[in-house]
Design a protein around this motif. Structure first.
Motif, PDB file in Angstrom:
ATOM      1  N   GLY A  10      25.795  32.673  33.687  1.00  0.00           N
ATOM      2  CA  GLY A  10      26.167  33.557  34.785  1.00  0.00           C
ATOM      3  C   GLY A  10      27.460  34.285  34.509  1.00  0.00           C
ATOM      4  O   GLY A  10      27.604  35.472  34.812  1.00  0.00           O
ATOM      5  N   THR A  70      33.126  45.005  30.675  1.00  0.00           N
ATOM      6  CA  THR A  70      32.455  44.966  31.980  1.00  0.00           C
ATOM      7  C   THR A  70      33.452  44.736  33.112  1.00  0.00           C
ATOM      8  O   THR A  70      33.348  45.342  34.178  1.00  0.00           O
ATOM      9  N   LEU A  71      34.440  43.867  32.862  1.00  0.00           N
ATOM     10  CA  LEU A  71      35.429  43.543  33.896  1.00  0.00           C
ATOM     11  C   LEU A  71      36.817  43.477  33.262  1.00  0.00           C
ATOM     12  O   LEU A  71      37.321  42.393  32.959  1.00  0.00           O
ATOM     13  N   TYR A  82      35.624  37.031  42.553  1.00  0.00           N
ATOM     14  CA  TYR A  82      35.448  36.762  43.980  1.00  0.00           C
ATOM     15  C   TYR A  82      36.346  35.612  44.423  1.00  0.00           C
ATOM     16  O   TYR A  82      36.644  34.702  43.651  1.00  0.00           O
ATOM     17  N   SER A 108      25.265  35.591  40.266  1.00  0.00           N
ATOM     18  CA  SER A 108      25.631  36.962  40.627  1.00  0.00           C
ATOM     19  C   SER A 108      24.842  37.447  41.835  1.00  0.00           C
ATOM     20  O   SER A 108      25.354  38.210  42.667  1.00  0.00           O
ATOM     21  N   THR A 109      23.591  37.017  41.951  1.00  0.00           N
ATOM     22  CA  THR A 109      22.758  37.413  43.090  1.00  0.00           C
ATOM     23  C   THR A 109      23.285  36.824  44.383  1.00  0.00           C
ATOM     24  O   THR A 109      23.257  37.466  45.436  1.00  0.00           O
ATOM     25  N   ALA A 120      31.968  39.550  36.702  1.00  0.00           N
ATOM     26  CA  ALA A 120      32.538  39.835  38.022  1.00  0.00           C
ATOM     27  C   ALA A 120      32.547  38.616  38.934  1.00  0.00           C
ATOM     28  O   ALA A 120      33.297  38.584  39.909  1.00  0.00           O
ATOM     29  N   ILE A 121      31.751  37.591  38.625  1.00  0.00           N
ATOM     30  CA  ILE A 121      31.732  36.406  39.489  1.00  0.00           C
ATOM     31  C   ILE A 121      33.087  35.705  39.508  1.00  0.00           C
ATOM     32  O   ILE A 121      33.377  34.945  40.429  1.00  0.00           O
ATOM     33  N   MET A 162      32.395  41.300  27.777  1.00  0.00           N
ATOM     34  CA  MET A 162      32.854  40.799  29.067  1.00  0.00           C
ATOM     35  C   MET A 162      34.065  41.590  29.559  1.00  0.00           C
ATOM     36  O   MET A 162      34.134  41.963  30.733  1.00  0.00           O
ATOM     37  N   SER A 205      26.813  37.008  31.642  1.00  0.00           N
ATOM     38  CA  SER A 205      26.022  38.151  32.079  1.00  0.00           C
ATOM     39  C   SER A 205      26.684  38.931  33.207  1.00  0.00           C
ATOM     40  O   SER A 205      26.482  40.140  33.338  1.00  0.00           O
ATOM     41  N   SER A 206      27.491  38.238  34.009  1.00  0.00           N
ATOM     42  CA  SER A 206      28.141  38.899  35.160  1.00  0.00           C
ATOM     43  C   SER A 206      29.578  38.402  35.298  1.00  0.00           C
ATOM     44  O   SER A 206      29.871  37.584  36.178  1.00  0.00           O
ATOM     45  N   SER A 222      27.325  38.644  44.777  1.00  0.00           N
ATOM     46  CA  SER A 222      27.667  40.065  44.724  1.00  0.00           C
ATOM     47  C   SER A 222      27.501  40.837  46.030  1.00  0.00           C
ATOM     48  O   SER A 222      28.302  41.738  46.302  1.00  0.00           O
TER      49      SER A 222
END
Length: 225
Positions: A149, A118-119, A159, A183-184, A155-156, A115, A152-153, A187
């Protein structure tokens, strides 16, 4: 750019630092794994790395990032190049607080490193002002998807809760649309999001403003868009 660096950190030009600068640059390249081509970027972003922090202090942070945060040695240079403040200006206690929050919401030890890789900025976010309220909102509106979520992402978490996350959630809710992976939903940029859901951009911006000022009214459920 040297002038900008010197303006932010005048001691870079001080003679007494000359003996330390070479050692610090060597540390960045050899021990941290920062590419030579990225050293200038690191110094520009965080001039203090040339002398404000001792090698011992930076080594402690390096060890923490590898052994506690779980960042692989192969990826450490890339992480530090992205957020060089991790080598000094963010205290170990502060870094640990971010990791502890992630553990508290269900992130496993062997998932932390991926994690952060990734970020990296996740270690710079404020727990009470950003991480906690953002994740709690996801957890409230999508309890079965929030943790997966996040893992896996990551970055959420980056925001804006008020300007991006809540408006998109409310849009899906008032329109009765099935929720997509977090994320969908979060993003795409506003222009791409508006096109994706079939709404004129200016109408989407209006809806965002309504959400920022409060929950959108019921009239949006009859929106022709």
């Amino acid at each position: 750019k040297l002038g900008q660096v010197a303006e932010r950190f005048p001691l870079v030009l001080g003679a007494y630092l000359l003996g330390n600068m070479e050692e610090h640059v060597y540390f960045l390249i050899t021990d941290v794994g920062v590419r030579k081509s990225k050293v200038g970027q690191v110094v520009e972003e965080f001039p203090q790395v040339l002398g404000s922090y001792s090698l011992e202090n930076m080594e402690e942070h390096r060890e923490f990032l590898i052994k506690v945060a779980g960042i692989s040695k192969a990826k450490l240079g890339k992480v530090v190049a992205s957020l060089p403040q991790l080598l000094g200006s963010v205290s170990l206690e502060n870094l640990e607080a971010k990791l502890e929050f992630l553990r508290s919401v269900g992130v496993a030890e062997d998932q932390l490193g991926q994690m952060v890789q990734t970020l990296p900025a996740i270690l710079a976010y404020n727990v009470e002002g950003n991480l906690a309220p953002t994740f709690r909102f996801y957890e409230k509106v999508a309890p079965e998807k929030a943790l997966d979520g996040l893992i896996s992402s990551p970055a959420i978490l980056g925001y804006s809760l008020e300007a991006r996350i809540k408006p998109r959630y409310w849009f899906y809710k008032v329109k009765g649309l099935p929720f997509l992976p977090i994320s969908t939903m979060m993003s795409p940029k506003d222009k791409d999001f508006a096109a994706k859901v079939g709404v004129p951009l200016e109408k989407w911006i209006d809806f965002q403003r309504e959400c920022v000022s409060g929950d959108p009214g019921p009239e949006y459920s009859k929106w022709p868009y």
